[in-house]
Design an enzyme around this catalytic site. Structure first.
Site, PDB file in Angstrom:
ATOM      1  CG  ASP A  20      34.007  43.983  54.823  1.00  0.00           C
ATOM      2  OD1 ASP A  20      34.625  43.824  53.816  1.00  0.00           O
ATOM      3  OD2 ASP A  20      34.124  44.535  55.350  1.00  0.00           O
ATOM      4  CG  ASN A  68      39.499  47.725  47.779  1.00  0.00           C
ATOM      5  OD1 ASN A  68      38.543  47.166  47.006  1.00  0.00           O
ATOM      6  ND2 ASN A  68      39.837  47.511  49.226  1.00  0.00           N
TER       7      ASN A  68
HETATM    8  C1  FPP Z   1      35.232  43.555  50.257  1.00  0.00           C
HETATM    9  O1  FPP Z   1      35.782  42.375  51.051  1.00  0.00           O
HETATM   10  C2  FPP Z   1      35.388  43.130  49.066  1.00  0.00           C
HETATM   11  C3  FPP Z   1      35.733  43.679  48.211  1.00  0.00           C
HETATM   12  C4  FPP Z   1      37.143  44.365  48.043  1.00  0.00           C
HETATM   13  C5  FPP Z   1      35.156  43.110  46.978  1.00  0.00           C
HETATM   14  C6  FPP Z   1      34.021  43.192  46.582  1.00  0.00           C
HETATM   15  C7  FPP Z   1      34.080  42.153  45.473  1.00  0.00           C
HETATM   16  C8  FPP Z   1      32.581  40.865  44.921  1.00  0.00           C
HETATM   17  C9  FPP Z   1      31.873  40.634  45.891  1.00  0.00           C
HETATM   18  C10 FPP Z   1      33.510  40.595  42.910  1.00  0.00           C
HETATM   19  C11 FPP Z   1      32.904  41.523  42.099  1.00  0.00           C
HETATM   20  C12 FPP Z   1      31.708  42.076  42.181  1.00  0.00           C
HETATM   21  C13 FPP Z   1      30.715  42.542  40.922  1.00  0.00           C
HETATM   22  C14 FPP Z   1      29.773  43.665  40.996  1.00  0.00           C
HETATM   23  C15 FPP Z   1      31.710  41.733  39.153  1.00  0.00           C
HETATM   24  P1  FPP Z   1      37.212  41.962  51.953  1.00  0.00           P
HETATM   25  O2  FPP Z   1      38.091  41.112  51.295  1.00  0.00           O
HETATM   26  O3  FPP Z   1      36.983  43.363  52.832  1.00  0.00           O
HETATM   27  O4  FPP Z   1      36.445  40.480  53.003  1.00  0.00           O
HETATM   28  P2  FPP Z   1      37.462  41.029  54.820  1.00  0.00           P
HETATM   29  O5  FPP Z   1      37.235  42.037  54.976  1.00  0.00           O
HETATM   30  O6  FPP Z   1      36.760  39.541  55.058  1.00  0.00           O
HETATM   31  O7  FPP Z   1      39.036  40.191  54.359  1.00  0.00           O
END
Ligand code: FPP
Length: 242
Positions: A20, A68
């Protein structure tokens, strides 16, 4: 952080990670959220390479939750493209580190090219035996539990045969030990519908680092913290020590 501080006899067999903080990290740089996801790939690579070096058997990453799908279309498209490119580009990393790729979740919902690339690399890495990297994609714990209930009903299982063991056999993949350490980055202290059945006795570790900042030393720190915990599984300290 020194890798020699790790006790190799007390390694978690399975580490699960809620990655996150990508969006917030991007915002601090004045960039779009996708920039945070893109930079999160370096953290993914360092994490899985370190886990493979330690010979940790399973790592499960929460890459895209059922919820998501409610994000803006541009972010979903960006994440799906990133996923295809990453699986493609990191194939060499997986082979070099003898890592087997796997997935959990409703992957039939992913765009077709993403679905195909994932299946292709899962097949090509099936004989790797060091660490299994499972990507949770279009996944949520409640979705998974409902899927198990549906399969149990479809199989006409008698009510007397329903047990925790039977339930766990219906989870896919069913031969994976439950996570012993769950790491969440980004400072929030919640589970967000991840592996709800599997984490009943898991140790939780929350890091204030935003995912794109998470590095090898942060993983080592989480493992060292895990190794100091007393895992009682409902028993007393005296019972555990004897
Ligand atoms: C949460 O951060 C993260 C995600 C919803 C996506 C995670 C995906 C990756 C790191 C890339 C793809 C992964 C692989 C293994 C190929 P957020 O967007 O909710 O962050 P925030 O809480 O700061 O808004």
């Amino acid at each position: 952080m020194d890798i020699n501080k790790i006790d190799y006899n007390k390694l978690p067999q399975h580490i699960a990670i809620i990655m996150d903080g990508n969006g917030r990290w991007a915002r601090t740089k004045g960039k779009f959220r996708i920039f945070g996801h893109q930079n999160g790939i370096t953290s993914v690579r360092e994490t899985i390479e370190t886990a493979a070096e330690l010979k940790i058997k399973h790592v499960t990453l929460y890459a895209f939750s059922t919820e998501n799908w409610n994000r803006p279309k541009a972010e979903i498209d960006g994440l799906m493209n990133l996923l295809v490119n990453t699986i493609n580009n990191e194939y060499a990393t997986l082979m070099k580190n003898n890592i087997k790729l796997n997935s959990i979740g409703d992957i039939s919902k992913l765009p077709i090219e993403c679905h195909h690339k994932l299946k292709e690399v899962i097949e090509k890495t099936q004989n790797n035996s060091n660490t299994t990297l499972t990507l949770a994609l279009s996944y949520s714990g409640r979705w998974e539990i409902i899927e198990v209930v549906k399969k149990i009903i479809k199989d006409n299982i008698s009510i007397n045969d329903i047990s925790e063991d039977l339930f766990s056999q219906y989870l896919t993949p069913n031969n994976v030990p439950y996570p012993e350490l769950l790491i969440r980055t980004g400072g929030e202290k919640r589970i967000s519908n991840f592996l709800l059945w599997q984490i009943a006795y898991c140790e939780l570790y929350f890091s204030d680092k935003l995912w794109p900042e998470f590095r090898r030393e942060d993983l080592l720190q989480a493992i060292i913290d895990f190794q100091k915990r007393e895992r009682r599984f409902g028993k007393t300290t005296e019972q555990i020590k004897n």
